[in-house]
Design an enzyme around this catalytic site. Sequence first.
Site, PDB file in Angstrom:
ATOM      1  N   THR A  75       0.840  -1.204   0.000  1.00 36.55           N
ATOM      2  CA  THR A  75       0.000   0.000   0.000  1.00 36.55           C
ATOM      3  C   THR A  75       0.874   1.252   0.000  1.00 36.55           C
ATOM      4  O   THR A  75       2.021   1.208   0.451  1.00 36.55           O
ATOM      5  CB  THR A  75      -0.938   0.036   1.234  1.00 36.55           C
ATOM      6  OG1 THR A  75      -1.852   1.140   1.103  1.00 36.55           O
ATOM      7  CG2 THR A  75      -0.183   0.191   2.546  1.00 36.55           C
ATOM      8  N   ASN A 105      -0.932   3.936   1.125  1.00 37.69           N
ATOM      9  CA  ASN A 105      -1.823   4.683   2.022  1.00 37.69           C
ATOM     10  C   ASN A 105      -1.207   4.695   3.424  1.00 37.69           C
ATOM     11  O   ASN A 105      -1.226   3.701   4.148  1.00 37.69           O
ATOM     12  CB  ASN A 105      -3.202   3.996   2.017  1.00 37.69           C
ATOM     13  CG  ASN A 105      -4.202   4.679   2.930  1.00 37.69           C
ATOM     14  OD1 ASN A 105      -3.834   5.336   3.902  1.00 37.69           O
ATOM     15  ND2 ASN A 105      -5.481   4.514   2.618  1.00 37.69           N
ATOM     16  N   ASP A 161      -7.321  -4.701   1.111  1.00 38.21           N
ATOM     17  CA  ASP A 161      -8.324  -4.009   0.311  1.00 38.21           C
ATOM     18  C   ASP A 161      -9.560  -3.852   1.192  1.00 38.21           C
ATOM     19  O   ASP A 161      -9.985  -4.803   1.851  1.00 38.21           O
ATOM     20  CB  ASP A 161      -8.663  -4.738  -0.981  1.00 38.21           C
ATOM     21  CG  ASP A 161      -9.256  -3.758  -1.980  1.00 38.21           C
ATOM     22  OD1 ASP A 161      -8.504  -2.875  -2.458  1.00 38.21           O
ATOM     23  OD2 ASP A 161     -10.472  -3.831  -2.263  1.00 38.21           O
ATOM     24  N   SER A 162     -10.079  -2.663   1.217  1.00 36.68           N
ATOM     25  CA  SER A 162     -11.139  -2.390   2.193  1.00 36.68           C
ATOM     26  C   SER A 162     -12.094  -1.345   1.639  1.00 36.68           C
ATOM     27  O   SER A 162     -11.821  -0.709   0.622  1.00 36.68           O
ATOM     28  CB  SER A 162     -10.518  -1.912   3.506  1.00 36.68           C
ATOM     29  OG  SER A 162      -9.491  -0.980   3.266  1.00 36.68           O
ATOM     30  N   ASP A 202     -14.266   7.680   8.044  1.00 38.60           N
ATOM     31  CA  ASP A 202     -14.373   7.610   9.513  1.00 38.60           C
ATOM     32  C   ASP A 202     -15.224   8.730  10.133  1.00 38.60           C
ATOM     33  O   ASP A 202     -15.955   8.477  11.090  1.00 38.60           O
ATOM     34  CB  ASP A 202     -12.982   7.585  10.161  1.00 38.60           C
ATOM     35  CG  ASP A 202     -12.313   6.222  10.033  1.00 38.60           C
ATOM     36  OD1 ASP A 202     -13.023   5.229   9.763  1.00 38.60           O
ATOM     37  OD2 ASP A 202     -11.081   6.140  10.200  1.00 38.60           O
ATOM     38  N   LYS A 222     -10.337   2.678  17.654  1.00 34.66           N
ATOM     39  CA  LYS A 222     -10.440   2.121  16.300  1.00 34.66           C
ATOM     40  C   LYS A 222      -9.594   0.854  16.171  1.00 34.66           C
ATOM     41  O   LYS A 222      -9.997  -0.113  15.539  1.00 34.66           O
ATOM     42  CB  LYS A 222     -10.018   3.167  15.247  1.00 34.66           C
ATOM     43  CG  LYS A 222     -10.220   2.647  13.821  1.00 34.66           C
ATOM     44  CD  LYS A 222      -9.921   3.657  12.727  1.00 34.66           C
ATOM     45  CE  LYS A 222     -10.169   3.011  11.363  1.00 34.66           C
ATOM     46  NZ  LYS A 222      -9.800   3.857  10.225  1.00 34.66           N
ATOM     47  N   ARG A 277     -10.239  -3.651   9.994  1.00 33.50           N
ATOM     48  CA  ARG A 277      -8.813  -3.940   9.787  1.00 33.50           C
ATOM     49  C   ARG A 277      -8.249  -4.678  11.009  1.00 33.50           C
ATOM     50  O   ARG A 277      -7.492  -5.630  10.869  1.00 33.50           O
ATOM     51  CB  ARG A 277      -8.099  -2.599   9.558  1.00 33.50           C
ATOM     52  CG  ARG A 277      -6.668  -2.689   9.110  1.00 33.50           C
ATOM     53  CD  ARG A 277      -6.222  -1.397   8.451  1.00 33.50           C
ATOM     54  NE  ARG A 277      -6.921  -1.156   7.207  1.00 33.50           N
ATOM     55  CZ  ARG A 277      -7.826  -0.181   7.035  1.00 33.50           C
ATOM     56  NH1 ARG A 277      -8.107   0.683   8.010  1.00 33.50           N
ATOM     57  NH2 ARG A 277      -8.461  -0.064   5.881  1.00 33.50           N
TER      58      ARG A 277
END
Length: 201
Positions: free
Chosen positions: A11, A13, A72-73, A156, A176, A182
């Site tokens: 990733t 990200n 992947d989400s 979020d 979280k 996740r």
Amino acid sequence: MPTRPLLILATRNAHKTEEIRHILGDQFEVLDVTSFPDLPEIEETGTTFLENARLKALGISRHIDGWVLADDSGLEVDALGGAPGVWSSSFGGEEGNHAKNNERLMREMTGITERSARFRCTLVLAKNGVEKDFFTGTVKGRIAESPSGNGGFGYDPLFIPEGHFQTMADLGAVIKSTLSHRAEAIRALVAAIETGNWVSF
Ligand code: IMP
């Protein structure tokens, strides 16, 4: 201190990397592909989270030694027929533009009272171009009437997890990392590693 096993995340990200690091604690050294500038960009052409996670895990792991993990989400909203789903990151028309994604979600949810939704995460673990296993996680919740909070990323500020009255962005990183999609998928990964019947780090 003995060297920790290295896990390379497929990733770019930084939020995903940060969250996965936080959930895993210090049992792994976690890097992402930004530490390896020669790796290719992987196109996410799949229509499911699993297909896209596989594309990323295998696409990166063919080019690098060691363990590669892809995430992947996305968000599924019942009133929108499961959208944005695998297209969560470009829902607002521009890849990775979270503000536009949230604006479109607010627009589409105007006047809708049935606001149930869930985040899903699929992780694929690969080594040297071969898939070793995959893991999934889900967190149920509902779409807020208006955005709130500064924590997390993506949707979020608009997602209120079941059993809570604040958005994921209000609840913050520590909460979280215990209840997210996740976190659930990472716990399944860690359990598989600890059983140790298919992987030796
Ligand atoms: P991917 O990089 O293709 O897996 O896209 C993931 C997208 O789903 C992100 O850009 C966000 O829009 C959304 N998403 C995934 N996980 C989260 C999360 O934990 N919080 C908020 N949004 C998320």
